[in-house]
Design an enzyme around this catalytic site. Structure first.
Site, PDB file in Angstrom:
ATOM      1  N   GLY A 196      -4.754   7.434  -4.469  1.00  0.00           N
ATOM      2  CA  GLY A 196      -3.992   8.266  -3.547  1.00  0.00           C
ATOM      3  C   GLY A 196      -2.519   8.176  -3.877  1.00  0.00           C
ATOM      4  N   GLY A 220       0.964   8.489  -1.582  1.00  0.00           N
ATOM      5  CA  GLY A 220       1.645   8.797  -0.322  1.00  0.00           C
ATOM      6  C   GLY A 220       3.112   8.999  -0.557  1.00  0.00           C
ATOM      7  N   PHE A 273       5.436   7.096  -0.197  1.00  0.00           N
ATOM      8  CA  PHE A 273       6.171   5.947  -0.708  1.00  0.00           C
ATOM      9  C   PHE A 273       5.703   5.474  -2.069  1.00  0.00           C
ATOM     10  CE2 PHE A 273       7.258   6.016   3.663  1.00  0.00           C
ATOM     11  CZ  PHE A 273       8.531   5.496   3.739  1.00  0.00           C
ATOM     12  N   GLY A 274       4.735   6.134  -2.607  1.00  0.00           N
ATOM     13  CA  GLY A 274       4.323   5.712  -3.937  1.00  0.00           C
ATOM     14  C   GLY A 274       2.850   5.955  -4.163  1.00  0.00           C
ATOM     15  N   VAL A 315      -1.030   4.857  -4.880  1.00  0.00           N
ATOM     16  CA  VAL A 315      -1.913   3.776  -4.456  1.00  0.00           C
ATOM     17  C   VAL A 315      -3.041   3.616  -5.461  1.00  0.00           C
ATOM     18  CG1 VAL A 315      -3.363   2.924  -2.585  1.00  0.00           C
ATOM     19  CG2 VAL A 315      -1.381   4.356  -2.075  1.00  0.00           C
ATOM     20  N   LYS A 360      -0.281  -0.385  -3.394  1.00  0.00           N
ATOM     21  CA  LYS A 360       0.694   0.704  -3.396  1.00  0.00           C
ATOM     22  C   LYS A 360       1.870   0.300  -4.279  1.00  0.00           C
ATOM     23  CE  LYS A 360       1.849   3.297   0.262  1.00  0.00           C
ATOM     24  NZ  LYS A 360       2.461   3.519   1.577  1.00  0.00           N
ATOM     25  N   ASP A 375      24.500   2.284  -6.648  1.00  0.00           N
ATOM     26  CA  ASP A 375      25.370   1.228  -6.130  1.00  0.00           C
ATOM     27  C   ASP A 375      25.771   0.256  -7.231  1.00  0.00           C
ATOM     28  OD1 ASP A 375      26.894   0.033  -4.188  1.00  0.00           O
ATOM     29  OD2 ASP A 375      25.269  -1.217  -3.416  1.00  0.00           O
TER      30      ASP A 375
END
Ligand SMILES: *[C@@H]1O[C@H](CO)[C@@H](O)[C@H](O)[C@H]1NC(C)=O
Ligand SMILES: *[C@@H]1O[C@H](CO)[C@@H](O)[C@H](O)[C@H]1NC(C)=O
Ligand SMILES: *[C@@H]1O[C@H](CO)[C@@H](O)[C@H](O)[C@H]1NC(C)=O
Ligand SMILES: *[C@@H]1O[C@H](CO)[C@@H](O)[C@H](O)[C@H]1NC(C)=O
Ligand SMILES: *[C@@H]1O[C@H](CO)[C@@H](O)[C@H](O)[C@H]1NC(C)=O
Ligand SMILES: *[C@@H]1O[C@H](CO)[C@@H](O)[C@H](O)[C@H]1NC(C)=O
Ligand SMILES: *[C@@H]1O[C@H](CO)[C@@H](O)[C@H](O)[C@H]1NC(C)=O
Ligand SMILES: *[C@@H]1O[C@H](CO)[C@@H](O)[C@H](O)[C@H]1NC(C)=O
Length: 909
Positions: free
Chosen positions: A606, A608, A610-611, A613, A627, A709
């Site tokens: 999968g 999602g 955020f990344g 899986v 993940k 940064d």
């Protein structure tokens, strides 16, 4: 005035020739107005003609402060892997000046400043880097013509499109610019300066009959003639000057000069293209009235080189009179990028030194070009199609569109592809002379006559001659080709029998459609194809090597991810294996455990927000879902290594490798610095390491990652003081196809790209800005922001450093703890690059890869200089005589006192 009219008349006489060709007519001028539509004479009497080129597109531009007609048009070319050449007729064994100019003028409305290469024949001339849409870039090169044509080519665009505004050819006569190296070297013009000039405009045609550009010494440019002695005065005369010898400088240039009224003349300037070997001369003429008891005697002053300064100049004596040219100099001298020089009067001289003009050119080694160059040049003479006019070397710097070359230093042609090009006549015999040829494609033309003997092309493996009108036999010499794998001759008018040697070979052969060609003794006229079915693939498509973002070849994610990514491993305890499930307390996993469990991230289950899986199975049979987000995908030795992750209860931890020496910030101005600050070479290496890490983020990962940064506290040092970039906490993925990412501005004051701040649109150039600030900190040992250190009204290192560097005062910002233990050239290189990085607009800043290259060059300079500073008795003194600040003026008499005759030879003749 009469003089000028005569020239105009001459021009009109030769005008028709100039139009249909660029042939070098008397007086040997060719002026191409690239993108122009008609010929015209400009206000100084030069005849401009449009550039007759089958390639590229022309466009009109408008630049407010440039009204000359030739700069209202240009020609641009596609940014592809080809080269685009201008072929100019020249007279063999004659010297020329070739001048190419580039005025971008935002012709493509993209404001992407082009960067591309120009070459002369097979020789890389220069990389043109546009940094101001309205500034004219001028490149000049002096060459001895060795063949009747010369090609100037544009290629290899790394940004924007290659383009050109004008191309000019000026012929010299006599021995002007003769050098003993001219067969092997070109001279690229680095500085040609008219001292004491009346205005900022350069002197050129008709004042200079060869139309050289003599730059004014009053021109305002960064690092151009700075550190001028305050006693310097302009002088001039109206008297005629005898200039008709040596390089024949224009009279008007020799009529002005500068005089060091307080006893000395001093200058410093940057020499584009240097360090390197060059040709340097000064032009002197006594133009002041000296009383009988007065004298003007002076000598060259060179910081760090006392030998050359022993030579004495007395212009009047050397030139054998007043208002006469004296042109001493060196035909081969090693010069630095930052040249400081001066002249000081002798104690028994009543007048200070005088200087009328000087010229410094750099030797550029000619590339001998492809071994098949002459054969290919002959070959294309048979054809008039566009592909035959591509010009330049067949292989260098890029190959012609219809051939391919190998990658040898002196390449050979390995493939010729002229399928369906309406070729007529016989197969050109020149093709049989291409000894490196492996593939020949001449199918689908109207070629007639016999198939020639290709025995000389021993590597030939694929031959396509089908669908032509070829006659004669299928030559038995084809059996001599040991590597022949494919031979296609079908649908021609061949006759006779197919040689047995071909039939017996392991060969893909098609000779069908030749009604009078038979298999031989069998007499069968059926069409047969025998042999193995070797794939007829033409070009190998290079495998696209993409970044190995996940450890050992993992799949990559293209998703945009929100800020603040981290790796997270979510345990997903399967109900099936509940029996084995330990307590529900979270576990710590090492990266290798997870790698094993997921079989190297084999199965994606999968993805999602955020990344991605992945499915995994632990040794104890427990199934897990992993993940993977940004952090774990970044592996580079100049990025702090992420080792593992742990989450327990409400606490989460990220585990990184330990960096023994802390942050760069502490070493630059923390308590650590006291008495043991890091030296310049170390600082350069730290810059190099960090740039490599950033380069990987920008170019090594798909999609690219913007750090956001960068600062000295995010650059960590390991126990060997090698630097690694840390803290990707704020990093963002640049989304494919979009060059910027808009988001809430993050970063650290002092390092923050002002453009990003205003527009909130993040690009990789924002990182470049921050990196520029870090470079300035490395130079100065100052913090990015300070309330005290930068004087009144200035809190920012960028403003402060810019002010100093642009006025030529680099000393004013160099970290005093470096003492004198650095090479000024490498310092300049970094300082200038740092200023480019902190340009207000992203598109004006270089890429991190370009910055990295400059840093590496600075390191090379610094290392070389360090060896000299270390001092190795004999060797060092010889060495420094070769490569330190050596422009020199000597009277011929005094010259012999200099030890090494070969490097410092006056050219006065
Ligand atoms: C160069 O000179 C040749 C004859 O020597 C002429 O045929 C040709 O048109 C000229 N080419 C160009 C590009 O001017
Ligand atoms: C035009 O202005 C640019 C600065 O934008 C300057 O670099 C360039 O030299 C100027 N050109 C002329 C012909 O004055
Ligand atoms: C093309 O340009 C890039 C960047 O300037 C350079 O690294 C590369 O060597 C060039 N390639 C060729 C074939 O000249
Ligand atoms: C070379 O050209 C210059 C300027 O056109 C001329 O004054 C001079 O006489 C020429 N010299 C020779 C040797 O042809
Ligand atoms: C020239 O030198 C004198 C004496 O050293 C000094 O007083 C004067 O200020 C100098 N002039 C300039 C313009 O530097
Ligand atoms: C100039 O001198 C250097 C050092 O002696 C030598 O290597 C070089 O070949 C010479 N010639 C040129 C054109 O650089
Ligand atoms: C070949 O000739 C035909 C007819 O004259 C023309 O249409 C075609 O464009 C030509 N092809 C090439 C590659 O020149
Ligand atoms: C084949 O040979 C015959 C007899 O020699 C000749 O008349 C004919 O023109 C040839 N055909 C071709 C296509 O060459």
């Amino acid at each position: 005035m009469a003089h000028k009219k005569l020239f105009l008349l001459l021009f009109f006489l030769v005008f028709p020739f100039l139009l249909d060709s660029s042939s070098a007519q008397m007086p040997g001028f060719v002026s191409l107005d690239c993108g122009g539509t008609e010929s015209y004479t400009d206000e100084i009497g030069l005849i401009w003609s449009p550039d007759p080129l089958a390639y590229g597109e022309t466009v009109n531009i408008k630049v407010a402060n440039e009204t000359r007609r030739q700069y209202t048009t240009l020609r641009h070319f596609p940014a592809d892997s080809r080269k685009y050449c201008y072929n100019l007729n020249v007279t063999s064994r004659t010297r020329y000046l070739i001048r190419a100019t580039f005025l971008y003028g935002n012709f493509d409305n993209s404001n992407v400043y082009p960067k591309f290469d120009i070459s002369l024949g097979a020789t890389h001339w220069e990389t043109i880097v546009i940094s101001d849409a309205n500034a004219l870039e001028v490149r000049e090169l002096i060459f001895l013509a060795t063949s009747p044509t010369i090609s100037m080519c544009l290629s290899n665009a790394t940004t924007g499109k290659p383009f050109i505004s004008t191309l000019e050819l000026r012929q010299f006569n006599g021995s002007v610019y003769y050098t003993e190296f001219e067969e092997e070297f070109y001279l690229t013009v680095s500085a040609r300066i008219n001292f004491g000039a009346d205005s900022e405009a350069p002197v050129r045609y008709p004042d200079d009959p060869f139309d050289r550009l003599w730059a004014s010494d009053s021109l305002k440019k960064a690092n151009y003639l700075v550190d001028v002695d305050p006693g310097t005065k302009k002088v001039s005369t109206k008297m005629p000057i005898a200039v008709n010898k040596d390089e024949m400088p224009p009279e008007i240039v020799m009529q002005t000069a500068v005089v060091g009224t307080n006893g000395s003349l001093t200058y410093r300037l940057n020499l584009d293209g240097f360090p390197g070997s060059g040709w340097a001369v000064t032009y002197f003429s006594e133009i002041e009235d000296l009383a009988s008891d007065e004298s003007r005697k002076f000598r060259l002053q060179l910081p760090g080189n006392s030998d050359i300064g022993k030579a004495i100049v007395n212009i009047e004596e050397n030139a054998q009179g007043k208002y006469r040219l004296y042109e001493p100099g060196y035909t081969n001298i090693s010069l630095p990028f930052v040249l400081s020089f001066g002249f000081v009067k002798l104690s028994d001289s009543s007048r200070g030194p005088l200087l009328n003009a000087m010229e410094i050119n750099k030797y550029l080694k000619k590339n001998e070009g492809s071994l098949d160059g002459p054969i290919a040049a002959n070959l294309v003479l048979h054809f008039s199609s566009d592909w035959a006019q591509e010009g330049g070397d067949p292989c260098l710097p890029a190959s012609w569109s219809w051939i391919r070359c190998n990658t040898d230093l002196q390449p050979r042609i390995v493939l010729v592809k002229l399928s369906s090009q309406n070729l007529t006549g016989n197969i050109p015999i020149d093709l049989t002379k291409l000894s490196g040829l492996t593939e020949l494609w001449l199918d689908g033309n109207s070629l007639t006559g016999p198939i020639p003997d290709f025995t000389g092309c021993v590597d030939l493996s694929i031959i396509h001659l089908e669908n032509n009108q070829l006659t004669g036999e299928l030559p038995s010499t084809l059996t001599n080709l040991p590597n022949l794998k494919e031979l296609y001759v079908q649908n021609n008018k061949l006759s006779g029998t197919v040689p047995n040697g071909l039939l017996n070979k392991d060969l893909a052969l098609d000779y069908s459609g030749n009604i009078n060609l038979s298999k031989g003794s069998g007499g069968s006229r059926t069409n047969i194809i025998i042999g193995s079915s070797v794939g007829a693939g033409l070009l190998l498509i290079a495998a696209i090597v993409s970044c190995i973002c996940l450890h050992k070849g993992k799949k990559k994610s293209n998703e945009q991810e929100p800020p603040g990514q981290s790796l997270s491993v979510q345990k997903l305890v399967s109900s099936k294996s509940d029996a084995h499930a330990p307590s529900e307390v979270a576990h710590c996993f090492t990266f290798s455990e997870i790698e094993d469990a997921t079989k190297n991230f084999e199965k994606k289950i999968g993805s999602g927000g955020f990344g991605v899986v992945y499915y995994g199975k632990m040794k104890d049979g427990k199934e897990i879902a992993v993940k993977v987000t940004l952090l774990s995908r970044i592996h580079h030795r100049n990025l702090v290594q992420f080792l593992g992750y742990c989450q327990e209860d409400a606490r989460s931890m990220l585990v990184y490798e330990f960096m023994h020496n802390g942050t760069l910030k502490e070493h630059l101005y923390g308590p650590l610095t006291r008495g043991r600050s890091i030296n310049w070479i170390k600082r350069l290496e730290i810059a190099e390491d960090s740039a490599k890490g950033i380069e990987y983020l920008h170019t090594g990962c798909i999609p690219a990652i913007i750090h956001r940064d960068l600062k000295t506290s995010n650059i960590l040092l390991d126990k060997h003081m090698r630097a690694k970039v840390a803290d990707f906490g704020l990093s963002k993925l640049a989304v494919d196809g979009v060059s910027h990412v808009s988001s809430i501005v993050r970063g650290t004051v002092g390092y923050l790209d002002p453009e990003y701040y205003i527009s909130q649109q993040l690009t990789d150039k924002s990182d470049v800005y921050s990196f520029g600030v870090i470079l300035l900190e490395l130079i100065s040992g100052q913090e990015a922001i300070s309330n005290e250190n930068f004087g009144v009204n200035c809190r920012n290192i960028v403003q402060w450093a810019k002010l100093h560097i642009e006025s030529g005062n680099i000393q004013g910002i160099i970290d005093p703890t470096l003492r004198n233990d650095y090479d000024i050239q490498s310092m300049w290189k970094i300082a200038e690059r740092a200023l480019m990085c902190v340009q207000p607009h992203g598109h004006m800043r270089p890429s991190i890869s370009e910055v990295l290259k400059e840093i590496q060059e600075a390191i090379a300079l610094e290392k070389e200089a360090a060896i000299m500073r270390a001092g190795y008795s004999d060797e060092t003194s010889r060495y420094s005589a070769h490569s330190s600040l050596n422009i020199g003026i000597v009277g011929a008499d005094h010259f012999l006192s200099i030890d090494d005759e070969s490097i410092a030879r006056p050219s006065a003749r």
